[in-house]
Design a protein around this motif. Structure first.
Motif, PDB file in Angstrom:
ATOM      1  N   HIS A   1       0.812  -1.219   0.000  1.00 16.60           N
ATOM      2  CA  HIS A   1       0.000   0.000   0.000  1.00 16.60           C
ATOM      3  C   HIS A   1       0.845   1.269   0.000  1.00 16.60           C
ATOM      4  N   THR A   2       2.031   1.202   0.585  1.00 16.46           N
ATOM      5  CA  THR A   2       2.879   2.391   0.588  1.00 16.46           C
ATOM      6  C   THR A   2       3.244   2.806  -0.838  1.00 16.46           C
ATOM      7  N   TYR A   3       3.422   1.826  -1.727  1.00 15.05           N
ATOM      8  CA  TYR A   3       3.729   2.126  -3.127  1.00 15.05           C
ATOM      9  C   TYR A   3       2.498   2.656  -3.854  1.00 15.05           C
ATOM     10  N   LEU A   4       1.328   2.176  -3.457  1.00  8.68           N
ATOM     11  CA  LEU A   4       0.092   2.679  -4.049  1.00  8.68           C
ATOM     12  C   LEU A   4      -0.106   4.148  -3.693  1.00  8.68           C
ATOM     13  N   ILE A   5       0.173   4.510  -2.444  1.00  2.00           N
ATOM     14  CA  ILE A   5       0.032   5.909  -2.033  1.00  2.00           C
ATOM     15  C   ILE A   5       1.029   6.786  -2.789  1.00  2.00           C
ATOM     16  N   ASP A   6       2.261   6.317  -2.926  1.00  2.00           N
ATOM     17  CA  ASP A   6       3.243   7.056  -3.725  1.00  2.00           C
ATOM     18  C   ASP A   6       2.752   7.210  -5.164  1.00  2.00           C
ATOM     19  N   ALA A   7       2.175   6.146  -5.698  1.00  2.00           N
ATOM     20  CA  ALA A   7       1.669   6.192  -7.075  1.00  2.00           C
ATOM     21  C   ALA A   7       0.551   7.218  -7.212  1.00  2.00           C
ATOM     22  N   MET A   8      -0.292   7.341  -6.177  1.00  2.00           N
ATOM     23  CA  MET A   8      -1.407   8.291  -6.247  1.00  2.00           C
ATOM     24  C   MET A   8      -0.920   9.732  -6.337  1.00  2.00           C
ATOM     25  N   SER A   9       0.246  10.022  -5.757  1.00  2.00           N
ATOM     26  CA  SER A   9       0.782  11.381  -5.876  1.00  2.00           C
ATOM     27  C   SER A   9       1.118  11.692  -7.333  1.00  2.00           C
ATOM     28  N   GLU A  10       1.436  10.644  -8.126  1.00  2.00           N
ATOM     29  CA  GLU A  10       1.687  10.815  -9.561  1.00  2.00           C
ATOM     30  C   GLU A  10       0.384  10.853 -10.340  1.00  2.00           C
TER      31      GLU A  10
ATOM     32  N   VAL B   1     -11.876   0.860 -10.993  1.00  2.00           N
ATOM     33  CA  VAL B   1     -10.707   0.004 -11.196  1.00  2.00           C
ATOM     34  C   VAL B   1     -10.292  -0.580  -9.847  1.00  2.00           C
ATOM     35  N   PHE B   2      -9.950  -1.858  -9.856  1.00  2.00           N
ATOM     36  CA  PHE B   2      -9.413  -2.493  -8.648  1.00  2.00           C
ATOM     37  C   PHE B   2      -7.893  -2.534  -8.767  1.00  2.00           C
ATOM     38  N   VAL B   3      -7.199  -2.226  -7.657  1.00  2.00           N
ATOM     39  CA  VAL B   3      -5.731  -2.179  -7.678  1.00  2.00           C
ATOM     40  C   VAL B   3      -5.173  -3.151  -6.647  1.00  2.00           C
ATOM     41  N   LEU B   4      -4.249  -3.996  -7.069  1.00  2.00           N
ATOM     42  CA  LEU B   4      -3.571  -4.939  -6.176  1.00  2.00           C
ATOM     43  C   LEU B   4      -2.064  -4.662  -6.266  1.00  2.00           C
ATOM     44  N   PRO B   5      -1.516  -3.862  -5.333  1.00  2.00           N
ATOM     45  CA  PRO B   5      -0.117  -3.441  -5.429  1.00  2.00           C
ATOM     46  C   PRO B   5       0.862  -4.342  -4.672  1.00  2.00           C
ATOM     47  N   SER B   6       0.486  -5.589  -4.423  1.00  2.00           N
ATOM     48  CA  SER B   6       1.259  -6.486  -3.555  1.00  2.00           C
ATOM     49  C   SER B   6       2.677  -6.722  -4.050  1.00  2.00           C
ATOM     50  N   LEU B   7       3.572  -6.913  -3.083  1.00  3.40           N
ATOM     51  CA  LEU B   7       4.937  -7.310  -3.399  1.00  3.40           C
ATOM     52  C   LEU B   7       5.001  -8.796  -3.697  1.00  3.40           C
ATOM     53  N   ARG B   8       4.090  -9.560  -3.067  1.00  5.00           N
ATOM     54  CA  ARG B   8       4.039 -11.002  -3.290  1.00  5.00           C
ATOM     55  C   ARG B   8       2.621 -11.490  -3.040  1.00  5.00           C
ATOM     56  N   GLU B   9       2.095 -12.298  -3.943  1.00  4.65           N
ATOM     57  CA  GLU B   9       0.800 -12.948  -3.779  1.00  4.65           C
ATOM     58  C   GLU B   9       0.911 -14.377  -4.288  1.00  4.65           C
ATOM     59  N   SER B  10       0.428 -15.310  -3.495  1.00  2.00           N
ATOM     60  CA  SER B  10       0.377 -16.679  -3.988  1.00  2.00           C
ATOM     61  C   SER B  10      -0.758 -16.843  -4.983  1.00  2.00           C
ATOM     62  N   PHE B  11      -1.854 -16.135  -4.730  1.00  2.00           N
ATOM     63  CA  PHE B  11      -3.012 -16.224  -5.622  1.00  2.00           C
ATOM     64  C   PHE B  11      -3.699 -14.863  -5.720  1.00  2.00           C
ATOM     65  N   GLY B  12      -4.238 -14.380  -4.605  1.00  2.00           N
ATOM     66  CA  GLY B  12      -4.894 -13.075  -4.606  1.00  2.00           C
ATOM     67  C   GLY B  12      -6.356 -13.170  -4.983  1.00  2.00           C
ATOM     68  N   ILE B  13      -7.163 -13.796  -4.117  1.00  2.00           N
ATOM     69  CA  ILE B  13      -8.572 -14.014  -4.429  1.00  2.00           C
ATOM     70  C   ILE B  13      -9.322 -12.710  -4.620  1.00  2.00           C
ATOM     71  N   VAL B  14      -8.872 -11.614  -3.978  1.00  2.00           N
ATOM     72  CA  VAL B  14      -9.609 -10.350  -4.102  1.00  2.00           C
ATOM     73  C   VAL B  14      -9.668  -9.863  -5.544  1.00  2.00           C
ATOM     74  N   GLN B  15      -8.624 -10.109  -6.323  1.00  2.00           N
ATOM     75  CA  GLN B  15      -8.656  -9.656  -7.708  1.00  2.00           C
ATOM     76  C   GLN B  15      -9.645 -10.477  -8.529  1.00  2.00           C
ATOM     77  N   VAL B  16      -9.800 -11.748  -8.196  1.00  2.94           N
ATOM     78  CA  VAL B  16     -10.798 -12.579  -8.859  1.00  2.94           C
ATOM     79  C   VAL B  16     -12.204 -12.097  -8.507  1.00  2.94           C
ATOM     80  N   GLU B  17     -12.399 -11.759  -7.229  1.00  5.66           N
ATOM     81  CA  GLU B  17     -13.704 -11.250  -6.795  1.00  5.66           C
ATOM     82  C   GLU B  17     -14.037  -9.933  -7.496  1.00  5.66           C
TER      83      GLU B  17
END
Length: 384
Positions: A226-235, A290-306
């Motif tokens: 999420h810290t990278y997502l917040i940085d991205a939002m400033s852009e 738009v849904f955003v998943l900024p994870s550094l690591r995900e084995s699967f990430g069910i939220v993006q499927v949802e």
């Protein structure tokens, strides 16, 4: 018998789906009895392990029993290595008192749940299935030789090893494991996650109808990015100022993220809205653009499927799991992890792109529990 860390949503859904195939299902939910110690020692991370926050009994089938199982240890690697025997003895004692031994054990997460399953198989000859979900397979076995040895022993004791993604299976293949391995992803509830009217959902949640809303759902911990997502939002706000990023979740980084939002002057563009009941998440997803998943690591990430089941495009990082789910240009966009600039560019592109919501929703049909449940049920049947 099911062994799980907390009563995680993807475990709960799976149990409810498969309960009808068994006379009875016992679910042992491991939790950390840390309410008081977290208050006294001020360890925020432990507060999420309270018993009353772990058990969701909503719509619980009558033939499913939940057994909250306390397991105390200090939050450090050395202590975590030593909990297996204690956890096994606790579960074993409960079984002996009840006299009801299961026909099959399914452990979610290799340690310590998988250790308990392996010991039950060794002592009582009970068929044993273990699912490697995430850190338990891409992190634990590669920390040191001792972890590697114990994780390999548990996996080799299993009748079947399940992983939720091909990236997880690649981690298993790096180990000395001879047990059969199957990739069976987590599923989503198609009766909860489906396209709904965006404006209606926004009014229900008291959200603005004239903004482009970005949504991210996940615990507020480092790996979720999420810290990278917040940085991205400033852009992003340099390109367009009609955006609003909503982050749903709770966790130890809340105050740090709030400070970051404030320091970047993004209070009007980024909101931490806290944790929400899983039953409410479809409203938040349908309220977004738009849904955003900024994870550094995900084995699967069910939220993006949802999110995709709700017809929403996904901007995700190349985190191990998302590459298997997101089809660039069709269901979303992929960018490098820990790269705010690349994430910002992808977000702007996703906002402007013409997406086919119906096609996005159709793409994740194979991930519904109706489909995934058949594969798990077949695995069980082959062992009993």
């Amino acid at each position: 018998m099911v062994l799980s860390d907390h009563y995680l949503t993807f475990v709960k859904d799976q149990v409810e789906l498969l309960a009808k195939t068994f006379a009875h299902t016992d679910v042992y939910v491991r939790y950390h009895p840390a309410t008081e110690i977290s208050r006294v020692l001020s360890i925020p991370r432990l507060k999420s392990f309270r018993k009353d926050s772990l058990i969701d009994r909503t719509n619980l089938p009558g033939n499913v029993s939940i057994h909250p199982t306390p397991l105390f240890y200090l939050p450090c690697d050395h202590q975590f290595k030593r909990v297996g025997e204690r956890y096994y003895n606790t579960v074993k004692n409960r079984l002996q008192r009840s006299g009801a031994y299961p026909d099959l054990v399914h452990a979610h997460f290799i340690w310590p749940n998988g250790f308990v399953g392996a010991m039950l198989k060794k002592e009582y000859g009970i068929p044993f299935v273990v699912t490697a979900h995430g850190y338990d397979i891409y992190d634990l076995p590669f920390r040191d030789a001792e972890w590697k040895e114990r994780i390999e022993a548990i996996l080799n004791a299993a009748d079947v090893v399940i992983t939720v993604s091909n990236s997880n299976r690649e981690c298993v293949e790096r180990l000395n494991v001879t047990a059969p391995v199957k990739v069976v992803p987590n599923g989503f509830r198609h009766d909860q996650f489906y396209p709904m009217g965006t404006e209606t959902c926004r009014k229900t949640l008291n959200l603005p109808v004239d903004r482009k809303i970005l949504l991210s759902v996940g615990n507020l911990v480092e790996v979720k990015g999420h810290t990278y997502l917040i940085d991205a939002m400033s852009e992003v706000v340099r390109e367009r100022m009609d955006v609003l990023c909503l982050i749903v979740g709770r966790g130890e980084l809340k105050h740090r993220l709030e400070k970051k939002i404030s320091s970047l002057g993004l209070e009007q563009y980024v909101r931490l809205v806290g944790g929400k009941p899983h039953s409410e998440i479809p409203l938040w997803m349908n309220a977004s653009n738009v849904f955003v998943l900024p994870s550094l690591r995900e084995s699967f990430g069910i939220v993006q499927v949802e999110a995709m089941a709700c017809g929403k495009p996904v901007v995700a990082t190349k985190n191990g799991g998302s590459e298997e789910i997101v089809t660039p240009g069709k269901t979303g966009l992929l960018c490098d992890a820990a790269d705010p600039q690349g994430l910002a560019e992808s977000i702007v592109r996703a906002i402007d792109a013409p997406w086919d919501a119906s096609a996005i929703a159709d793409e994740v049909g194979p991930y519904s529990w109706a489909s995934i449940g058949k594969e798990i049920s077949w695995t069980y049947s082959s062992l009993i």
